[in-house]
Design a protein around this motif. Structure first.
Motif, PDB file in Angstrom:
ATOM      1  N   ARG A 115       9.379   0.495  -0.777  1.00 62.33           N
ATOM      2  CA  ARG A 115       9.148  -0.178   0.499  1.00 62.33           C
ATOM      3  C   ARG A 115       8.006  -1.196   0.372  1.00 62.33           C
ATOM      4  NH1 ARG A 115       7.237   3.188   5.743  1.00 62.33           N
ATOM      5  NH2 ARG A 115       5.443   3.524   4.401  1.00 62.33           N
ATOM      6  N   ALA A 116       6.928  -0.787  -0.291  1.00 64.52           N
ATOM      7  CA  ALA A 116       5.795  -1.702  -0.459  1.00 64.52           C
ATOM      8  C   ALA A 116       6.190  -2.876  -1.353  1.00 64.52           C
ATOM      9  CB  ALA A 116       4.600  -0.951  -1.041  1.00 64.52           C
ATOM     10  N   MET A 141       8.088  -6.334  -0.170  1.00 62.58           N
ATOM     11  CA  MET A 141       7.407  -7.520   0.361  1.00 62.58           C
ATOM     12  C   MET A 141       6.942  -8.453  -0.761  1.00 62.58           C
ATOM     13  SD  MET A 141       7.534  -7.369   3.653  1.00 62.58           S
ATOM     14  CE  MET A 141       6.356  -8.639   4.040  1.00 62.58           C
ATOM     15  N   ASN A 198       4.101   8.344   4.530  1.00 61.34           N
ATOM     16  CA  ASN A 198       4.224   7.567   5.779  1.00 61.34           C
ATOM     17  C   ASN A 198       5.517   6.766   5.867  1.00 61.34           C
ATOM     18  OD1 ASN A 198       1.738   8.577   6.379  1.00 61.34           O
ATOM     19  ND2 ASN A 198       0.613   6.697   5.910  1.00 61.34           N
ATOM     20  N   LEU A 199       6.603   7.347   5.388  1.00 58.08           N
ATOM     21  CA  LEU A 199       7.903   6.696   5.614  1.00 58.08           C
ATOM     22  C   LEU A 199       8.254   6.822   7.100  1.00 58.08           C
ATOM     23  CD1 LEU A 199       9.951   7.951   2.542  1.00 58.08           C
ATOM     24  CD2 LEU A 199       8.897   5.721   2.880  1.00 58.08           C
ATOM     25  N   PHE A 200       9.087   5.909   7.580  1.00 55.61           N
ATOM     26  CA  PHE A 200       9.497   5.974   8.982  1.00 55.61           C
ATOM     27  C   PHE A 200      10.632   6.987   9.099  1.00 55.61           C
ATOM     28  CE2 PHE A 200       8.364   1.310   8.371  1.00 55.61           C
ATOM     29  CZ  PHE A 200       7.027   1.526   8.674  1.00 55.61           C
ATOM     30  N   MET A 206       0.832  -1.204   0.000  1.00 50.34           N
ATOM     31  CA  MET A 206       0.000   0.000   0.000  1.00 50.34           C
ATOM     32  C   MET A 206       0.860   1.245   0.000  1.00 50.34           C
ATOM     33  SD  MET A 206      -3.304   0.895   2.275  1.00 50.34           S
ATOM     34  CE  MET A 206      -4.520   2.028   1.620  1.00 50.34           C
ATOM     35  N   PHE A 225      13.114  -3.045   6.530  1.00 52.89           N
ATOM     36  CA  PHE A 225      12.604  -3.341   7.873  1.00 52.89           C
ATOM     37  C   PHE A 225      11.585  -4.482   7.890  1.00 52.89           C
ATOM     38  CE2 PHE A 225       9.651  -2.742  11.414  1.00 52.89           C
ATOM     39  CZ  PHE A 225      10.539  -2.859  12.466  1.00 52.89           C
ATOM     40  N   ALA A 226      10.517  -4.336   7.107  1.00 55.92           N
ATOM     41  CA  ALA A 226       9.445  -5.350   7.157  1.00 55.92           C
ATOM     42  C   ALA A 226       9.912  -6.717   6.633  1.00 55.92           C
ATOM     43  CB  ALA A 226       8.210  -4.857   6.414  1.00 55.92           C
TER      44      ALA A 226
END
Lengths: 228, 246
Positions: free
Chosen positions: B155-156, B159, B93-95, B87, B106-107
Motif C-alpha cells: 500500500r505504501a 504511491m 493499520n490496513l483499512f 510509512m 485507494f490513495a
C-alpha cells in the motif's frame, strides 16, 4: 371495540402518512446536523467545538416539547411558509415542526457519531495521512464509513425514538397519528380504542424501521467477512 | 545542503511540557541509503521517525525532505511531501472495510496519481512483489499478521515514494512470520529504495543498514556503519544494549 375504524380509517392513514413524513424529514435533518456538529465538536478550533458543546447541552437538557414550540413560534415569525394544507395539516406547521425534530435529533446523532469516530483506532487516521490524503478525505472516506458501521445500532435507537417523539408535534397542531387518534377519541367520547390503534401504528412503524436497520447492519457487516 | 541528501535533520528537539523526548538530533539520509534506528524502548526512535513525515509536529529544529522544510510547509505542500514518503506501522493499520486491492489502490486513485485501471495493474504487480497475488480480494481480517504487514508495505509503495519509513514493522508479529516481512524489506533494500527503519531485529539491521543510529534517552547516543556499531564501538551504552538483545 374497533368498529369506529370502518368510518375513521382514512383519518388514521392520513395521520400515519404525516408521522412518516415528519419523521423522515426529522431523521434527514438530524443526520445532517449530527455530521456538521460532530465535525465542530471534534474540530481543533476551540470556538467551533464550544458551539457544538453548547448546542448539544441545550438540546439534551431541555424538553423536546418546549423546543418544538419555541422553534415553531420563532420560525413562524421569520419563515414565510405558504398556508398549504398537506395530509391534513398546514405546511406552516409541518415544516417548522420537522425542522424542530431534526434540531433535537441532531444533538443526539452528533454524540452517536462522536462515539463512533473515537472508537476507530488512531492508526487508521495516521495511515490515511501518511499516504498523503487530506484530513478531510481521511475522515470522510476512511474513518466515517467504519464509524457508521459501529454506530448503526445506536443510530437505529435514535431513529426509533424520533418516530415516537414526533408525537410532540401534536402540540403545534400537526395532524400526525397521535393528534388524529385524540381527535377521533374526542368524537367518540372514548379515547382508549383510538389510542390503542395509534400505539399499534407506532409499533409497526418502529418495527419496520428496526428491521431495516438490521438489514443495513448485515449488509455493512458482510464487507468484513472472511473471503478469499 | 548537497544534492544527494534526501532528508536532513538538524538540531531536532521535541518535548511534552517538561518531558524532553528528543534532543539535539542531527543526521542526513542519502538516496538509496538504509538507516536503521535501534535502542531501548522509550528512547525516542518511533517519535523521531514520526517527526520525519510530521505525524508528530510541535518540534523545534529542522526536518528537510527534498529541500522542503516540513515545519514551515503549508498543509497542501505537506500532503504532497507525505505522498513521497511511504510509512509502515507496527500495527499495520490496513483499512478493515476495504479489500487488499482497495487498500492499495485507494490513495493513488483518490489523489489521482494513477487512473483506476493503472492503479489496479500497479497493485497486482506490488502484490506479486510481496508474494500475495492470490489475496487481492481478501479482507485484511482474514490475513495473518505477516500477510497484513506485507499488504501494508505494498500500500505504501503504491504511491511510488522516494523514501520508506518503517516503524517497528515486525514487533507485532508472531515470530514465525517475522521472516516473510523482513524478506520483503530486504528485497526492497536491494532494489535501491531509501529506507529508514526502527527495529529490534538486530541481525536484519546488521545485514541491511548503511548507517545505524543508536538512540537512548532522546538522543543519538552512537552512530556509524553496522560493523562499527555491532563490533567496534567503545560506547558503553551501546555495548550494554546490544549485549541484552543479541
Amino acid at each position: 371495540m374497533f368498529d369506529f375504524l370502518k368510518q375513521y380509517y382514512p383519518v388514521f392513514l392520513e395521520g400515519t402518512a404525516q408521522t412518516i413524513l415528519i419523521s423522515i424529514i426529522g431523521i434527514f435533518i438530524g443526520i445532517l446536523l449530527g455530521l456538521v456538529f460532530v465535525m465542530f465538536r471534534l474540530s481543533k478550533h476551540k470556538a467551533l467545538s464550544y458551539i457544538a458543546r453548547v448546542y448539544i447541552a441545550i438540546v439534551r437538557g431541555t424538553p423536546a416539547m418546549i423546543q418544538v414550540m419555541l422553534i415553531y413560534y420563532t420560525l413562524s415569525n421569520v419563515l414565510a411558509v405558504p398556508q398549504i394544507q398537506f395530509l391534513g395539516s398546514g405546511l406552516d406547521r409541518v415544516i417548522p415542526g420537522s425542522i424542530a425534530l431534526g434540531i433535537n435529533s441532531g444533538a443526539y446523532t452528533a454524540e452517536i457519531f462522536r462515539s463512533g469516530i473515537i472508537s476507530i483506532p488512531k492508526g487508521q487516521t495516521e495511515a490515511g495521512i501518511s499516504l498523503g490524503l487530506s484530513e478531510k478525505t481521511t475522515m470522510f472516506s476512511i474513518i466515517l464509513p467504519q464509524a457508521v458501521r459501529n454506530i448503526l445500532p445506536a443510530l437505529g435507537n435514535e431513529f426509533i425514538s424520533l418516530v415516537k417523539e414526533s408525537s410532540v408535534l401534536f402540540y403545534i397542531g400537526v395532524q400526525e397519528v397521535t393528534a388524529q387518534a385524540l381527535g377521533v377519541g374526542g368524537t367518540l367520547y372514548n379515547f382508549v380504542p383510538p389510542l390503542i390503534v395509534a400505539a399499534a401504528i407506532y409499533f409497526v412503524l418502529t418495527f419496520v424501521l428496526s428491521q431495516l436497520m438490521q438489514l443495513m447492519e448485515k449488509k455493512m457487516g458482510r464487507k468484513y467477512a472472511q473471503s478469499n | 545542503m548537497t544534492e544527494e541528501n534526501i532528508i536532513e535533520v538538524k538540531n531536532l528537539k521535541k518535548a511534552y511540557a517538561d518531558n524532553v523526548v528528543l534532543e539535539d538530533i542531527s543526521f542526513t539520509v542519502k538516496k538509496s541509503e538504509k538507516v536503521v534506528l535501534i535502542g531501548p524502548s522509550g528512547g525516542g526512535k518511533s517519535t523521531l521517525l514520526r517527526c520525519l513525515n510530521r505525524l508528530e509536529g510541535d518540534y523545534s529544529g529542522k526536518v528537510v525532505f527534498e529541500g522542503e522544510e516540513l515545519n514551515s510547509a503549508s498543509k497542501d505542500k505537506l500532503r504532497i511531501l507525505r505522498q513521497r514518503m511511504g510509512m509502515v506501522f507496527q500495527q499495520f493499520n490496513l483499512f478493515p472495510n476495504k479489500t487488499v486491492l482497495e487498500n492499495i489502490t485507494f490513495a493513488p486513485v483518490k489523489l489521482k496519481v494513477d487512473t483506476p485501471q493503472k492503479a489496479i495493474e500497479h497493485a497486482h504487480s506490488l502484490l506479486e512483489q510481496v508474494g500475495l497475488s492470490e489475496k487481492a480480494d481478501a479482507y485484511p481480517q482474514s490475513l495473518s499478521g505477516g500477510q497484513q504487514q506485507r499488504v501494508a508495505i505494498a500500500r505504501a509503495l503504491a504511491m511510488n515514494p522516494e523514501v520508506m519509513l518503517f516503524d517497528e514493522p515486525t514487533s507485532a508479529l508472531d515470530p514465525e512470520v517475522v521472516g516473510e516481512v523482513l524478506g520483503v524489506m530486504e528485497k526492497l533494500a536491494a532494489d535501491g529504495m531509501t529506507m529508514i527503519i526502527v527495529t529490534h531485529e538486530m541481525s536484519f539491521a546488521q545485514n541491511v543498514a548503511d548507517k545505524v543510529l543508536f538512540m537512548d534517552k532522546g538522543r543519538i547516543a552512537d552512530s556509524g556503519n553496522p560493523k562499527y556499531i555491532f563490533e567496534e564501538t567503545k560506547n558503553t551504552r551501546t555495548q550494554s544494549f546490544l549485549s541484552k538483545v543479541m
